[in-house]
Design an enzyme around this catalytic site. Structure first.
Site, mmCIF file in Angstrom:
data_model
loop_
_atom_site.group_PDB
_atom_site.id
_atom_site.type_symbol
_atom_site.label_atom_id
_atom_site.label_comp_id
_atom_site.label_asym_id
_atom_site.label_seq_id
_atom_site.Cartn_x
_atom_site.Cartn_y
_atom_site.Cartn_z
ATOM 1 N N CYS A 158 0.837 -1.205 0.000
ATOM 2 C CA CYS A 158 0.000 0.000 0.000
ATOM 3 C C CYS A 158 0.874 1.259 0.000
ATOM 4 O O CYS A 158 1.591 1.519 0.966
ATOM 5 C CB CYS A 158 -0.913 -0.048 1.223
ATOM 6 S SG CYS A 158 -1.788 1.488 1.579
ATOM 7 N N CYS A 189 0.130 3.712 2.822
ATOM 8 C CA CYS A 189 0.607 3.129 4.087
ATOM 9 C C CYS A 189 2.104 3.364 4.249
ATOM 10 O O CYS A 189 2.567 3.763 5.328
ATOM 11 C CB CYS A 189 0.339 1.619 4.130
ATOM 12 S SG CYS A 189 -1.399 1.153 4.050
#
Length: 162
Positions: free
Chosen positions: A80, A83
């Site tokens: 991600c 993230c």
């Protein structure tokens, strides 16, 4: 995390139970010594390391049941982009919020059942816990200043003093 886990212990006015981020041992620390940190009675590691703690599902449950301080959980995944972009900010927030808030990271790819049990629908998702119960959540990456302000605001809203 779920109803089949026993309720957390009642809060104590004079001492805190804290989970060692290195070995998982439960430690007792006088509340008035929280700001000075402390070391694990078992492995001697610092109880606060100024960085997020990587948590497995089992470790998360242990922290939720034992820790007397709030836990800010970042549910993330290695693939991600947002993230990964938020990770340094989350680490900066840990350095600022500890020892009054523990910051933890749960890899949703490594712990899919835990992420599902938490009802995670997008990542990154921040979930703020205290006393074994969820207080607030937020989805999407946040810069460190917003992470810190959001955490303090939600704890204040819940009546938790730092």
């Amino acid at each position: 995390m779920s109803d089949n886990h026993p309720a957390p212990h009642p809060p104590r006015a004079d001492r805190l139970h804290l989970v060692c981020p290195s070995c998982g041992t439960t430690n007792r620390l006088p509340r008035d010594r929280l700001d000075s940190g402390g070391h694990c009675g078992s492995c001697k590691a610092p109880l606060f390391q100024g960085r997020p703690v990587d948590l497995t599902a089992a470790a998360l449950v242990h922290h939720l049941k034992v820790d007397d301080i709030p836990l800010l959980l970042d549910v993330w995944a290695p693939w991600c982009g947002p993230c990964r972009a938020m990770a340094p900010d989350f680490a900066r927030a840990a350095a600022e919020l500890e020892p009054h808030v523990r910051l933890g990271k749960l890899d949703s790819d490594a712990e899919p059942a835990a992420a599902q049990q938490l009802g995670i629908r997008s990542i990154p998702t921040l979930v703020l816990f205290h006393g074994g119960r969820e207080l607030a959540r937020s989805s999407g990456a946040l810069p460190a200043a917003h992470l810190i302000a959001w955490t303090r605001q939600e704890l204040s809203r819940a009546g938790v003093t730092l």
